[in-house]
Design an enzyme around this catalytic site. Structure first.
Site, PDB file in Angstrom:
ATOM      1  N   LYS A 237       0.598   2.799  -0.617  1.00  0.00           N
ATOM      2  CA  LYS A 237      -0.195   3.550  -1.588  1.00  0.00           C
ATOM      3  C   LYS A 237       0.643   4.728  -2.067  1.00  0.00           C
ATOM      4  CE  LYS A 237      -3.660   6.518  -0.571  1.00  0.00           C
ATOM      5  NZ  LYS A 237      -3.620   7.737  -1.379  1.00  0.00           N
TER       6      LYS A 237
ATOM      7  N   ASP B 193      -2.641   5.308  -6.705  1.00  0.00           N
ATOM      8  CA  ASP B 193      -3.925   6.013  -6.545  1.00  0.00           C
ATOM      9  C   ASP B 193      -3.920   7.315  -7.342  1.00  0.00           C
ATOM     10  OD1 ASP B 193      -6.379   6.828  -5.551  1.00  0.00           O
ATOM     11  OD2 ASP B 193      -5.559   7.532  -3.637  1.00  0.00           O
TER      12      ASP B 193
ATOM     13  N   LYS C  46      -6.666   8.208  -9.445  1.00  0.00           N
ATOM     14  CA  LYS C  46      -8.068   8.650  -9.624  1.00  0.00           C
ATOM     15  C   LYS C  46      -8.337   9.216 -11.019  1.00  0.00           C
ATOM     16  CE  LYS C  46      -8.921   9.613  -4.716  1.00  0.00           C
ATOM     17  NZ  LYS C  46      -7.611   9.497  -4.084  1.00  0.00           N
TER      18      LYS C  46
ATOM     19  N   ASP D 122     -11.506  11.129 -17.166  1.00  0.00           N
ATOM     20  CA  ASP D 122     -11.380  11.865 -18.431  1.00  0.00           C
ATOM     21  C   ASP D 122     -12.249  11.139 -19.448  1.00  0.00           C
ATOM     22  OD1 ASP D 122     -10.381  13.486 -20.582  1.00  0.00           O
ATOM     23  OD2 ASP D 122      -8.480  13.715 -19.517  1.00  0.00           O
TER      24      ASP D 122
ATOM     25  N   THR E 234     -15.042  11.505  -0.115  1.00  0.00           N
ATOM     26  CA  THR E 234     -15.514  11.668   1.272  1.00  0.00           C
ATOM     27  C   THR E 234     -15.445  13.134   1.707  1.00  0.00           C
ATOM     28  OG1 THR E 234     -13.322  10.965   1.951  1.00  0.00           O
ATOM     29  CG2 THR E 234     -15.065   9.332   2.117  1.00  0.00           C
TER      30      THR E 234
ATOM     31  N   ARG F 167      -0.920   9.010   8.176  1.00  0.00           N
ATOM     32  CA  ARG F 167      -0.225   9.620   9.309  1.00  0.00           C
ATOM     33  C   ARG F 167      -0.147   8.773  10.574  1.00  0.00           C
ATOM     34  NH1 ARG F 167      -3.545  14.947   7.953  1.00  0.00           N
ATOM     35  NH2 ARG F 167      -4.854  13.264   7.174  1.00  0.00           N
TER      36      ARG F 167
HETATM   37  O1  C5P Z   1      -2.953  10.337   6.893  1.00  0.00           O
HETATM   38  P1  C5P Z   1      -4.244   9.632   6.543  1.00  0.00           P
HETATM   39  O2  C5P Z   1      -4.358   8.264   7.183  1.00  0.00           O
HETATM   40  O3  C5P Z   1      -5.464  10.487   6.760  1.00  0.00           O
HETATM   41  O4  C5P Z   1      -4.098   9.374   4.977  1.00  0.00           O
HETATM   42  C1  C5P Z   1      -5.104   8.757   4.248  1.00  0.00           C
HETATM   43  C2  C5P Z   1      -4.711   8.580   2.821  1.00  0.00           C
HETATM   44  O5  C5P Z   1      -5.864   8.118   2.114  1.00  0.00           O
HETATM   45  C3  C5P Z   1      -4.273   9.853   2.112  1.00  0.00           C
HETATM   46  O6  C5P Z   1      -3.320   9.464   1.110  1.00  0.00           O
HETATM   47  C4  C5P Z   1      -5.543  10.365   1.482  1.00  0.00           C
HETATM   48  O7  C5P Z   1      -5.314  11.112   0.318  1.00  0.00           O
HETATM   49  C5  C5P Z   1      -6.244   9.059   1.128  1.00  0.00           C
HETATM   50  N1  C5P Z   1      -7.698   9.139   1.003  1.00  0.00           N
HETATM   51  C6  C5P Z   1      -8.539   9.559   2.040  1.00  0.00           C
HETATM   52  N2  C5P Z   1      -9.888   9.589   1.875  1.00  0.00           N
HETATM   53  C7  C5P Z   1     -10.418   9.222   0.720  1.00  0.00           C
HETATM   54  C8  C5P Z   1      -9.612   8.794  -0.337  1.00  0.00           C
HETATM   55  C9  C5P Z   1      -8.247   8.758  -0.145  1.00  0.00           C
HETATM   56  O8  C5P Z   1      -8.051   9.890   3.110  1.00  0.00           O
HETATM   57  N3  C5P Z   1     -11.734   9.223   0.594  1.00  0.00           N
END
Ligand code: C5P
Length: 239
Positions: A32, A59, A61, A64, A123, A215
């Site tokens: 992503k 991604d 998002k 507009d 979220t 992560r």
């Molecule tokens: O490091 P982690 O697993 O938390 O990363 C999750 C990824 O998903 C990040 O790129 C974050 O911006 C994205 N994301 C999220 N929750 C959402 C939408 C996107 O964590 N509701």
């Protein structure tokens, strides 16, 4: 097979590509690319990833007026990415415009059109914010199912959701409407800034269509093995 998108939340292309070097022979591989990397590198990072046959979820998002979103989506449609996102709060006309823009762009470039995913409520938005700031007087669950339905009726292939919302969304729309889930942690991980997290195994039980993992993979001691373990857990637990 359900994709596991590795969130390439890195500051620039050299850092992201260096991270991916050990994944050279790993198939299937999906990533992503979000705003941080795309705003720095633009379409060249997408081109480099696609040259390595890596599936890309771009991604950005979009949110507009419909015309602007359609034109932006037309650019994205030409990039040969496999998934992209809009905010469903932009409304039915805007989601439709995105769908058309993606199809036009893909046709122009002679590539497959990306699947369109919609963000319902972020979220990070709390029930309190929904009521006090947005003046929305239905519950979060009602708002999420309504927005998912609107997205599906206007050309979206799925939504980004917490795995805990998958059942609600499948009930509101249909079982084959995709629910792509971030907020994934391994049992041994720190939850960091995520509030409601599930394990890959749990996401699979909750009928995920694919997960986004940042992560837990990027900061692991062995990112390739961690990716493979997660992929197997989501796709039926093959050891
Ligand atoms: O490091 P982690 O697993 O938390 O990363 C999750 C990824 O998903 C990040 O790129 C974050 O911006 C994205 N994301 C999220 N929750 C959402 C939408 C996107 O964590 N509701």
């Amino acid at each position: 097979m359900k994709p596991v998108f590795i969130a390439l939340d890195f500051i620039d292309a050299p850092t992201a590509l260096k991270f991916l070097e050990p994944f050279k022979d790993v198939k299937p591989l999906a990533v992503k690319v979000g705003m941080e990397l795309f705003y720095r590198e633009g379409s060249s990072i997408i081109k480099q990833l696609r040259e390595q046959n890596i599936d890309v979820f771009l991604d950005l998002k979009l949110h507009d007026i419909p015309h602007t979103v359609q034109q932006a989506a037309k650019q994205i449609g030409q990039l040969d990415v496999q998934f992209t996102t809009v905010h469903s709060l932009g409304g039915s006309e805007m989601i439709n415009a995105a769908r058309h823009g993606l199809d036009e762009g893909a046709k122009k470039a002679g590539v497959n059109a990306p699947q369109l995913l919609a963000v319902t409520q972020l979220t990070s938005t709390s029930e309190e914010q929904l009521h006090d700031e947005e003046l929305v007087h239905v519950s979060m669950a009602e708002s999420v199912s309504h927005l998912a339905k609107t997205a599906s009726q206007n050309g979206a292939d799925g939504v980004i959701s917490s795995a805990l919302e998958n059942e609600l969304i499948h009930q509101a729309v249909s079982n084959d409407f995709k629910c792509i889930n971030p907020g994934i942690r391994l049992p041994s991980n720190n939850v960091d800034d995520q509030k409601r997290v599930v394990t890959p195994q749990k996401a699979s039980e909750l009928r995920t269509s694919g997960i986004v993992v940042g992560r837990s993979i990027t900061q692991s001691n062995d990112p390739v093995q961690t990716y493979k373990n997660i992929y197997n857990a989501v796709n039926g637990g093959i050891k």
